[in-house]
Design a protein around this motif. Structure first.
Motif, short mmCIF file in Angstrom:
data_model
loop_
_atom_site.label_atom_id
_atom_site.label_comp_id
_atom_site.label_asym_id
_atom_site.label_seq_id
_atom_site.Cartn_x
_atom_site.Cartn_y
_atom_site.Cartn_z
N ASP A 68 0.82 -1.22 0.00
CA ASP A 68 0.00 0.00 0.00
C ASP A 68 0.85 1.27 0.00
N ASP A 69 2.10 1.17 0.43
CA ASP A 69 2.99 2.34 0.48
C ASP A 69 3.68 2.62 -0.86
N ILE A 70 3.68 1.64 -1.75
CA ILE A 70 4.44 1.77 -3.00
C ILE A 70 4.00 2.97 -3.84
N PRO A 71 2.70 3.21 -4.06
CA PRO A 71 2.34 4.39 -4.87
C PRO A 71 2.85 5.70 -4.27
N GLU A 72 2.72 5.87 -2.98
CA GLU A 72 3.17 7.12 -2.35
C GLU A 72 4.69 7.26 -2.44
N GLY A 101 7.15 17.36 -14.34
CA GLY A 101 5.77 17.09 -13.97
C GLY A 101 5.25 15.75 -14.44
N VAL A 102 6.11 14.77 -14.57
CA VAL A 102 5.72 13.44 -15.04
C VAL A 102 4.90 12.73 -13.96
N THR A 103 3.87 12.03 -14.40
CA THR A 103 3.03 11.27 -13.48
C THR A 103 3.07 9.78 -13.86
N LEU A 104 2.52 8.97 -12.99
CA LEU A 104 2.41 7.53 -13.24
C LEU A 104 0.98 7.18 -13.60
N SER A 105 0.83 6.38 -14.64
CA SER A 105 -0.51 5.93 -15.02
C SER A 105 -0.97 4.87 -14.01
N PRO A 106 -2.29 4.64 -13.93
CA PRO A 106 -2.78 3.57 -13.04
C PRO A 106 -2.17 2.20 -13.38
N ASP A 107 -1.94 1.93 -14.67
CA ASP A 107 -1.32 0.66 -15.06
C ASP A 107 0.11 0.56 -14.54
N ALA A 108 0.84 1.68 -14.59
CA ALA A 108 2.22 1.69 -14.10
C ALA A 108 2.24 1.45 -12.60
N ILE A 109 1.33 2.09 -11.88
CA ILE A 109 1.25 1.88 -10.42
C ILE A 109 0.92 0.43 -10.12
N ALA A 110 -0.01 -0.16 -10.87
CA ALA A 110 -0.36 -1.56 -10.66
C ALA A 110 0.85 -2.47 -10.90
N GLU A 117 13.63 3.04 -6.82
CA GLU A 117 14.19 4.31 -7.27
C GLU A 117 14.94 4.15 -8.59
N ALA A 118 15.71 3.08 -8.73
CA ALA A 118 16.46 2.84 -9.97
C ALA A 118 15.51 2.62 -11.15
N VAL A 119 14.43 1.89 -10.92
CA VAL A 119 13.45 1.63 -11.98
C VAL A 119 12.81 2.94 -12.43
N LEU A 120 12.46 3.80 -11.49
CA LEU A 120 11.82 5.08 -11.84
C LEU A 120 12.81 6.03 -12.52
N GLU A 121 14.05 6.05 -12.05
CA GLU A 121 15.06 6.88 -12.71
C GLU A 121 15.24 6.45 -14.16
N ARG A 122 15.32 5.14 -14.38
CA ARG A 122 15.48 4.62 -15.74
C ARG A 122 14.29 5.02 -16.60
N ALA A 123 13.08 4.92 -16.04
CA ALA A 123 11.88 5.29 -16.80
C ALA A 123 11.88 6.77 -17.16
N LEU A 124 12.32 7.61 -16.25
CA LEU A 124 12.36 9.05 -16.52
C LEU A 124 13.35 9.38 -17.63
N ILE A 125 14.44 8.66 -17.69
CA ILE A 125 15.44 8.91 -18.73
C ILE A 125 14.98 8.35 -20.07
N LEU A 126 14.36 7.20 -20.04
CA LEU A 126 13.98 6.54 -21.29
C LEU A 126 12.72 7.10 -21.92
N GLU A 127 11.83 7.64 -21.12
CA GLU A 127 10.55 8.12 -21.63
C GLU A 127 10.50 9.64 -21.61
N THR A 128 9.86 10.22 -22.61
CA THR A 128 9.81 11.68 -22.72
C THR A 128 8.43 12.26 -22.49
N GLY A 129 7.41 11.44 -22.42
CA GLY A 129 6.05 11.95 -22.29
C GLY A 129 5.71 12.43 -20.89
#
Length: 170
Positions: free
Chosen positions: A56-60, A74-83, A98-110
């Motif tokens: 339950d703490d993972i989304p926060e 201002g990047v957000t996470l979609s409900p599918d990404a949170i799931a 943290e490493a997974v989110l950092e990688r996603a921020l670098i790889l994705e531009t939307g």
């Protein structure tokens, strides 16, 4: 690990000052330190359970980490990404998240990270990494190969293989 001599010096410093220490460990703390030092350091121990038991703490936590690393995009996470994040076991706890989110921020531009942006397994040399992702990782890390490789979840040699494949570096 602290040597016996360093433990002794640390205990002397603690006894001669008003300093307080906040420390974290994933090891069996009391048994690896001198008894008197362990008693002094263990005064206010807080036990935090593994991330996999606190789904339950993972989304926060993910939103907090995104804000910290987002660089005002201002990047957000979609409900599918949170799931997808909640469903993962997180054997390395928050550091892995943290490493997974950092990688996603670098790889994705939307403006939103979808489930497809969340790469839970590190990339390998054989995985196809699009040229645009390589270029973005290099741009974000100011052409520092080691940092770009870490951001992509690649070894430095795997990054070099990808760069050579696209003729980006020799």
């Amino acid at each position: 690990e602290l040597s016996a001599a360093r433990q002794s010096r640390l205990l002397q410093r603690l006894d001669s000052s008003e300093h307080r220490i906040i420390a974290a460990t994933n090891r069996d703390f009391p048994s690896t330190y001198r008894h008197d030092l362990a008693t002094r350091l263990n005064g206010g121990a807080i036990q935090v359970s593994a991330l996999c038991t606190r789904k339950d703490d993972i989304p926060e936590i993910a939103h907090f980490l995104l804000e910290r690393h987002d660089l005002a995009r201002g990047v957000t996470l979609s409900p599918d990404a949170i799931a997808k994040l909640v469903a993962h076991a997180w054997p390395e706890n928050v550091r892995e998240l943290e490493a997974v989110l950092e990688r996603a921020l670098i790889l994705e531009t939307g403006p939103e990270l979808g489930a497809d942006a969340i790469h839970l397994e590190p990339l390998t040399t054989g995985d196809a990494v699009p040229r645009e992702r390589l270029e973005r990782a290099l741009a974000v890390t100011k052409n520092r190969k080691r940092a770009a490789a870490a951001a992509l979840g690649l070894s430095r040699s795997a990054l070099t293989d990808h760069l050579e494949r696209y003729g980006l570096f020799s």
